[in-house]
Design a protein around this motif. Structure first.
Motif, PDB file in Angstrom:
ATOM      1  N   THR A 150       0.854 114.047  59.350  1.00 53.02           N
ATOM      2  CA  THR A 150       1.309 115.359  59.813  1.00 53.02           C
ATOM      3  C   THR A 150       1.572 116.292  58.630  1.00 53.02           C
ATOM      4  OG1 THR A 150       2.353 114.324  61.740  1.00 53.02           O
ATOM      5  CG2 THR A 150       3.053 116.553  61.191  1.00 53.02           C
ATOM      6  N   ARG A 151       2.238 115.747  57.610  1.00 49.96           N
ATOM      7  CA  ARG A 151       2.575 116.522  56.423  1.00 49.96           C
ATOM      8  C   ARG A 151       1.339 117.058  55.701  1.00 49.96           C
ATOM      9  NH1 ARG A 151       6.383 112.645  53.532  1.00 49.96           N
ATOM     10  NH2 ARG A 151       8.021 112.821  55.074  1.00 49.96           N
ATOM     11  N   HIS A 152       0.312 116.224  55.609  1.00 51.10           N
ATOM     12  CA  HIS A 152      -0.884 116.566  54.835  1.00 51.10           C
ATOM     13  C   HIS A 152      -2.020 117.113  55.702  1.00 51.10           C
ATOM     14  CE1 HIS A 152       0.860 114.868  51.205  1.00 51.10           C
ATOM     15  NE2 HIS A 152       1.167 113.776  51.881  1.00 51.10           N
ATOM     16  N   GLY A 153      -1.728 117.397  56.969  1.00 50.06           N
ATOM     17  CA  GLY A 153      -2.717 118.031  57.833  1.00 50.06           C
ATOM     18  C   GLY A 153      -3.956 117.197  58.088  1.00 50.06           C
ATOM     19  N   ARG A 154      -3.779 115.891  58.315  1.00 48.87           N
ATOM     20  CA  ARG A 154      -4.940 115.021  58.484  1.00 48.87           C
ATOM     21  C   ARG A 154      -5.388 114.892  59.940  1.00 48.87           C
ATOM     22  NH1 ARG A 154      -2.704 111.235  54.098  1.00 48.87           N
ATOM     23  NH2 ARG A 154      -3.651 112.115  52.229  1.00 48.87           N
ATOM     24  N   PHE A 155      -4.663 115.533  60.867  1.00 49.12           N
ATOM     25  CA  PHE A 155      -5.118 115.534  62.258  1.00 49.12           C
ATOM     26  C   PHE A 155      -6.138 116.653  62.456  1.00 49.12           C
ATOM     27  CE2 PHE A 155      -0.823 113.593  62.806  1.00 49.12           C
ATOM     28  CZ  PHE A 155      -1.249 112.381  63.340  1.00 49.12           C
ATOM     29  N   GLU A 156      -7.087 116.415  63.360  1.00 47.65           N
ATOM     30  CA  GLU A 156      -8.147 117.401  63.592  1.00 47.65           C
ATOM     31  C   GLU A 156      -7.586 118.731  64.071  1.00 47.65           C
ATOM     32  OE1 GLU A 156     -11.044 115.792  66.224  1.00 47.65           O
ATOM     33  OE2 GLU A 156     -11.423 114.022  64.986  1.00 47.65           O
ATOM     34  N   ASN A 157      -6.573 118.655  64.920  1.00 51.19           N
ATOM     35  CA  ASN A 157      -5.954 119.866  65.442  1.00 51.19           C
ATOM     36  C   ASN A 157      -4.552 119.521  65.944  1.00 51.19           C
ATOM     37  OD1 ASN A 157      -6.350 118.686  68.122  1.00 51.19           O
ATOM     38  ND2 ASN A 157      -8.481 119.362  67.944  1.00 51.19           N
ATOM     39  N   LEU A 158      -3.833 120.545  66.425  1.00 51.52           N
ATOM     40  CA  LEU A 158      -2.462 120.349  66.890  1.00 51.52           C
ATOM     41  C   LEU A 158      -2.401 119.376  68.060  1.00 51.52           C
ATOM     42  CD1 LEU A 158       0.539 121.117  66.836  1.00 51.52           C
ATOM     43  CD2 LEU A 158      -0.024 123.072  68.314  1.00 51.52           C
ATOM     44  N   ARG A 159      -3.379 119.463  68.962  1.00 53.79           N
ATOM     45  CA  ARG A 159      -3.392 118.587  70.138  1.00 53.79           C
ATOM     46  C   ARG A 159      -3.502 117.119  69.719  1.00 53.79           C
ATOM     47  NH1 ARG A 159      -7.241 116.285  73.541  1.00 53.79           N
ATOM     48  NH2 ARG A 159      -6.547 116.048  75.712  1.00 53.79           N
ATOM     49  N   ALA A 160      -4.356 116.826  68.746  1.00 51.91           N
ATOM     50  CA  ALA A 160      -4.516 115.442  68.286  1.00 51.91           C
ATOM     51  C   ALA A 160      -3.211 114.911  67.709  1.00 51.91           C
ATOM     52  CB  ALA A 160      -5.630 115.359  67.257  1.00 51.91           C
ATOM     53  N   GLY A 161      -2.510 115.747  66.970  1.00 56.33           N
ATOM     54  CA  GLY A 161      -1.237 115.333  66.404  1.00 56.33           C
ATOM     55  C   GLY A 161      -0.185 115.066  67.468  1.00 56.33           C
ATOM     56  N   LEU A 162      -0.117 115.945  68.467  1.00 51.24           N
ATOM     57  CA  LEU A 162       0.851 115.764  69.553  1.00 51.24           C
ATOM     58  C   LEU A 162       0.556 114.502  70.352  1.00 51.24           C
ATOM     59  CD1 LEU A 162       1.210 119.441  70.844  1.00 51.24           C
ATOM     60  CD2 LEU A 162       2.932 118.083  69.615  1.00 51.24           C
ATOM     61  N   LEU A 163      -0.725 114.233  70.593  1.00 54.11           N
ATOM     62  CA  LEU A 163      -1.096 113.014  71.322  1.00 54.11           C
ATOM     63  C   LEU A 163      -0.712 111.763  70.534  1.00 54.11           C
ATOM     64  CD1 LEU A 163      -4.612 113.969  72.773  1.00 54.11           C
ATOM     65  CD2 LEU A 163      -2.498 113.582  74.061  1.00 54.11           C
TER      66      LEU A 163
END
Length: 424
Positions: free
Chosen positions: A341-354
């Motif tokens: 989360t800190r380094h922005g490794r999720f494709e988008n916000l939705r992927a991070g929330l999931l």
């Protein structure tokens, strides 16, 4: 056999994945489990399946004292098998294997030790067996970052040939993955002994896949495959899922087991590209591995089978298993999620929330049988709670000034050797 009548085993280690899974496996099977930890306050030592804990002098502090103490522990407690759970436990046992009888040491033979615990030699073996590996070479002090990028591209991997060595038992050899010229320049400047490292081309688009086996005199008698769902950048997996064995990967494992005449356990780490099916062998762990709680939780009980094999007892193998079941290390996975989360490794916000929703839903997944926990089990919950408590104390820095010493010792210097804590 009645409870605790199968034998007595010394498990060397203290982590919440390998060590705890081994202690639980053997304790449930009726073995008396003795522990020899590195961290004398490790949360895993709270397991109800540990009958005695031996606080030995660390090999890195005093090799002679360690050897005298472990020999005494093995002899006085009539221990039949010694199972190391990491490289820093295996290396001293290997060096003194001739002096530690009559217990059976759960370590590979001499040739396998020399080959499979050195990534450069493992790569050379794989190439002779026509097993794909990543292009790479020995790192030297004369190589510049720009030169390495020109040859291997970005990202580029700098990794130690050995995770630990007998003269560096307290320092873990870190794997670096450089994504820019500046980052690689910084990494090269920080490497003090380049002869201990390899430089490799990064295998793009791949995910980590592990093929775990038990072999009898070079022939695989049980295999299990998992895929990494989350891992640290260049680090250990914290979330993984079972899957059917890939015939090509299993064949590669079969060739190496035969070549090394493996008699025991082994885990083969691969990177596989789901898009085109290409793959490479990364390394071989000729010991129990970090994701072992997954097969153990599914009934593919590698620690117990290893003990039975070494004691020449009957084995009912192979054991079938179901694909699609996950296991997770709660603390490590939370840390990996925070970093992602800190380094922005999720494709988008939705992927991070999931990902975070899935993480918080762990108790639900345990109940429905979709997932197993490395730390929490119904029959042995104390280590999981001890791990959370240990994390909270470290966050609060409450125990940062406490010396690392044997429990019960009130002096900064330990004078009593072979102190034993019976289970409460």
């Amino acid at each position: 056999m009645s409870n605790l009548s199968r034998g007595r085993v010394l498990v060397v280690g203290d982590d919440m994945r390998i060590f705890l899974a081994v202690a639980r496996s053997l304790g449930r099977a009726g073995y008396a489990v003795h522990a020899a930890p590195f961290n004398w306050r490790a949360p895993a030592l709270a397991s109800r399946y540990i009958s005695q804990t031996h606080f030995l002098t660390r090999y890195s502090d005093n090799p002679e004292a360690w050897l005298a103490e472990i020999k005494a522990v093995v002899t006085q407690n009539d221990l039949q098998v010694v199972i190391p759970c990491c490289d820093r436990a295996i290396l001293p046992l290997d060096r003194h294997r001739a002096e530690l009888g009559p217990a059976i040491l759960a370590i590979p033979g001499q040739r396998a030790m020399e080959t499979l615990f050195d990534k450069a030699k493992t790569k050379a073996l794989a190439e002779t067996l026509d097993i794909p590996v990543s292009p790479g070479e020995q790192l030297t002090s004369s190589q510049s970052a720009s030169e390495l990028i020109a040859r291997f591209g970005l990202p580029v991997v700098i990794k130690p040939k050995r995770s630990y060595s007998i003269d560096h038992l307290t320092t873990w050899g870190r794997v670096y993955i450089a994504e820019s010229l500046q980052e690689l320049t910084t990494i090269l400047a920080s490497v003090n002994e380049p002869e201990r490292y390899l430089v490799e081309k990064y295998f793009k688009g791949g995910v980590g896949v592990g093929v775990s086996v038990l072999a009898r005199r070079g022939e695989i008698i049980q295999a299990f495959q998992h895929r990494r769902l989350r891992e640290g950048w260049g680090g250990s997996s914290s979330l993984r899922v079972s899957e059917d064995c890939d015939p090509a990967l299993l064949e590669a494992a079969t060739r190496i087991c035969a070549a090394m005449q493996i008699h025991g356990v082994c885990m083969f780490e691969f990177r596989r590209n789901a898009a085109d099916g290409s793959w490479i062998l990364l390394e071989v762990n000729a010991r129990l591995w970090g994701s072992v709680p997954l097969p153990v939780g599914m009934g593919v009980d590698f620690p117990r089978a290893l003990c039975e094999l070494l004691l020449d007892r009957p084995l009912s193998l192979p054991v079938p298993y179901k694909a699609g079941v996950r296991s997770r290390n709660t603390v490590l996975d939370g840390w990996n999620l925070l970093n992602a989360t800190r380094h922005g490794r999720f494709e988008n916000l939705r992927a991070g929330l999931l990902a975070w929703t899935d993480y918080l839903a762990q108790p639900i997944w345990w109940v429905v049988g979709r997932e197993h926990s490395d730390s929490f089990t119904l029959d042995d919950p104390a280590p999981g709670f001890a791990e959370i408590w240990d994390l909270l104390k470290r966050i609060a820095r409450r125990d940062s000034s406490e010396p690392d010493r044997r429990p019960g010792d009130k002096s900064a210097t330990v004078r009593l050797a072979g102190l034993i804590r019976p289970a409460t």
